[in-house]
Design an enzyme around this catalytic site. Sequence first.
Site, PDB file in Angstrom:
ATOM      1  N   CYS A 299       3.452   6.049  -3.676  1.00 26.82           N
ATOM      2  CA  CYS A 299       3.345   7.517  -3.622  1.00 26.82           C
ATOM      3  C   CYS A 299       3.755   8.031  -2.248  1.00 26.82           C
ATOM      4  O   CYS A 299       3.933   9.225  -2.064  1.00 26.82           O
ATOM      5  CB  CYS A 299       1.910   7.959  -3.871  1.00 26.82           C
ATOM      6  SG  CYS A 299       1.244   7.297  -5.368  1.00 26.82           S
ATOM      7  N   GLU A 396       9.286  12.693  -7.384  1.00 29.15           N
ATOM      8  CA  GLU A 396       9.266  11.296  -6.944  1.00 29.15           C
ATOM      9  C   GLU A 396      10.243  10.498  -7.789  1.00 29.15           C
ATOM     10  O   GLU A 396      10.202  10.574  -9.016  1.00 29.15           O
ATOM     11  CB  GLU A 396       7.897  10.668  -7.214  1.00 29.15           C
ATOM     12  CG  GLU A 396       6.796  11.091  -6.297  1.00 29.15           C
ATOM     13  CD  GLU A 396       5.494  10.362  -6.640  1.00 29.15           C
ATOM     14  OE1 GLU A 396       4.865   9.872  -5.715  1.00 29.15           O
ATOM     15  OE2 GLU A 396       5.117  10.294  -7.820  1.00 29.15           O
TER      16      GLU A 396
HETATM   17  C1  SIN Z   1      -0.664   2.452   0.057  1.00 29.82           C
HETATM   18  O1  SIN Z   1      -1.891   2.548   0.167  1.00 29.82           O
HETATM   19  O2  SIN Z   1       0.013   1.788   0.841  1.00 29.82           O
HETATM   20  C2  SIN Z   1       0.102   3.182  -1.001  1.00 29.82           C
HETATM   21  C3  SIN Z   1      -0.733   3.669  -2.082  1.00 29.82           C
HETATM   22  C4  SIN Z   1       0.024   4.548  -3.022  1.00 29.82           C
HETATM   23  O3  SIN Z   1       1.227   4.505  -3.120  1.00 29.82           O
HETATM   24  O4  SIN Z   1      -0.641   5.299  -3.709  1.00 29.82           O
END
Ligand code: SIN
Length: 495
Positions: A299, A396
């Site tokens: 994300c 995204e």
């Molecule tokens: C992360 O904590 O490194 C990424 C988590 C996510 O993409 O939600």
Amino acid sequence: MALETTTVALADGSLLRDQAFIGGRWCDADDGRTFAVRNPASDELLATVPRMGVGETRRAIDAAADAFADWRDRPAAERAAVMRRMRDLMLEHRDDLALLLTLEQGKPLAESHTEIAYAAAFLEWFGEEAKRIYGDTIPSPHRDKRILVTKHPVGVCGGITPWNFPSAMVTRKAAPALAVGCTMVLKPAEQTPLSALAIAALAERAGLPPGVLSVVTGDAEDAPAIGTEMTSNPIVRKIGFTGSNEVGKLLMHQCADQVKNVSLELGGNAPFIVFDDADLDEAVAGAVLCKFRNSGQTCITANRILAQDGIHQEFVDRFTAQAAKLVVGVGVEPATKVGPLIDQQAFEKVSRHVADACERGAQLLLGGGPHERGGTFFSPTVLDRVSLEADMSREETFGPVAGIHRFGDEREAIEIANDTPYGLAAYFYSRDVGRIFRVSEHLEYGILGINTGFISVEVAPFGGVKESGIGREGSKYGVDDWIETRYLSLGGIDN
Ligand code: SIN
């Protein structure tokens, strides 16, 4: 249908579970139905796990309610000791957990090792942090009264976790909840339930009491029933969710009926800004890591790379040269840097984004389509001069596709960066202290990576603003999401 089954050769074979874990018991679905968990690199079958629904979820919630009083009343140090054992067991079985993660999720084994350490770290961090949850005394305006503030666990919680970090997102939710005395019913993503079940197996070994953490499994078709039971059952006081905006908003709507607490970690559309004064070596390395880690399926991945006029061409050339070196392959092969996408739907979205950007005039510099490995492997792709109206600039992409846009000045970069309903992570590279402060103050994001492309760590607060979510996970702030504040007004004190 898969033609073959991948042999999951774990040193400790009992970490591969094909049953769900409810109230301290390993169990099948009431109607005996199962679904297949497949290796995204080969589509081979890894295991089958139960397809559960309302009845099993309700039993898990009841078990969490039964377990709550005893777990809540234990001293924080006692809860922390159990969590510390879970953490130690995770690290002891790190090779097995990492292999399982790579097999069901596809990421390179080295990344899975990093994720297991990250996941285990939440157990230690929150176990310790819960020992430091302090109340307060407030000077009373009345002679005969005292005002106290005490902190209490929210209660029975639901956790719904995604497939892109199948271990870390489990502990990032369960660890703070359990540490402060909540109990939890967890529903892992249907693509990656095996990591969550392995964590439950280790929790059992660590002595976590029955019902404190249950794992209910279900296929994509079962998820609405399981989710709706969690949001509508009045025993559940809070839902923690990481996943899509669409599902997050739905859960939030459902929780509104009972004014249920929510923590939501939803999508992002991270800008990655490289200013003229950046250290280009650092910026290129940071952008490659940020963009291609987990095949771009995070994300917080660099979704829009913005390069300033003065360095634009050099950045593009160097970034493309580095991206071209990334080895695409099966996660268990040591050289692999980019694994498969999670499924066909993901592959189609990534393909659609690339086609749309090209139709809108982007220059394709690398990749652009399926990788010769076949299946859901997608070639690392670099596109320059991507339109800000392109789908990949607005949503995204969740794939190994870098879209670059050229900009003129600081104000323009900030305007572009903020022109999105999302606000999870943003990154920028600059060596000018004044600019670092100005840009930090104007970017509307929950997390800023400044001269770094990697920001994930258990001691820092992870979470977004705007439509990227509510609440923070990790750090001392991550505790707040799982506790309630109670005010005690104590009268009748003679003075
Ligand atoms: C992360 O904590 O490194 C990424 C988590 C996510 O993409 O939600």
